[in-house]
Design a protein around this motif. Sequence first.
Motif, PDB file in Angstrom:
ATOM      1  N   VAL A  72       0.838  -1.201   0.000  1.00 49.00           N
ATOM      2  CA  VAL A  72       0.000   0.000   0.000  1.00 49.00           C
ATOM      3  C   VAL A  72       0.870   1.247   0.000  1.00 49.00           C
ATOM      4  N   GLN A  73       1.932   1.244   0.737  1.00 46.55           N
ATOM      5  CA  GLN A  73       2.829   2.390   0.791  1.00 46.55           C
ATOM      6  C   GLN A  73       3.495   2.623  -0.563  1.00 46.55           C
ATOM      7  N   ARG A  74       3.891   1.569  -1.262  1.00 41.26           N
ATOM      8  CA  ARG A  74       4.504   1.717  -2.588  1.00 41.26           C
ATOM      9  C   ARG A  74       3.518   2.310  -3.586  1.00 41.26           C
ATOM     10  N   VAL A  75       2.284   1.798  -3.579  1.00 40.38           N
ATOM     11  CA  VAL A  75       1.271   2.307  -4.499  1.00 40.38           C
ATOM     12  C   VAL A  75       0.979   3.770  -4.194  1.00 40.38           C
ATOM     13  N   VAL A 129       1.529   6.865  -6.808  1.00 40.17           N
ATOM     14  CA  VAL A 129       0.425   7.744  -7.218  1.00 40.17           C
ATOM     15  C   VAL A 129       0.757   9.192  -6.885  1.00 40.17           C
ATOM     16  N   LEU A 130       1.295   9.437  -5.721  1.00 36.89           N
ATOM     17  CA  LEU A 130       1.641  10.807  -5.334  1.00 36.89           C
ATOM     18  C   LEU A 130       2.748  11.366  -6.218  1.00 36.89           C
ATOM     19  N   ARG A 131       3.693  10.533  -6.594  1.00 35.34           N
ATOM     20  CA  ARG A 131       4.784  10.983  -7.447  1.00 35.34           C
ATOM     21  C   ARG A 131       4.286  11.315  -8.840  1.00 35.34           C
ATOM     22  N   LYS A 132       3.338  10.539  -9.360  1.00 35.31           N
ATOM     23  CA  LYS A 132       2.855  10.740 -10.723  1.00 35.31           C
ATOM     24  C   LYS A 132       1.744  11.772 -10.820  1.00 35.31           C
TER      25      LYS A 132
END
Length: 63
Positions: A6-9, A13-16
């Motif tokens: 969940v942290q990776r996703v 998402v925040l980066r993109k």
Amino acid sequence: FLNVSVQRVTNTVLRKSQYKDNPGNNLPFSVDNKWRLLAMMCAFFGSGFAAPFFIVRHQLLKK
């Protein structure tokens, strides 16, 4: 394991995301002038509310 996924996703998402600093940049209309925004919202929602009444009036006045 689930927490890491969940942290990776979330990080991806925040980066993109293309969020800019000031609010309202992701809206298809301007929120800078509050009086113009008020007039446009009244016209938009008012037309949807008034349409059935005008349609019924037109049907009643038809001969």
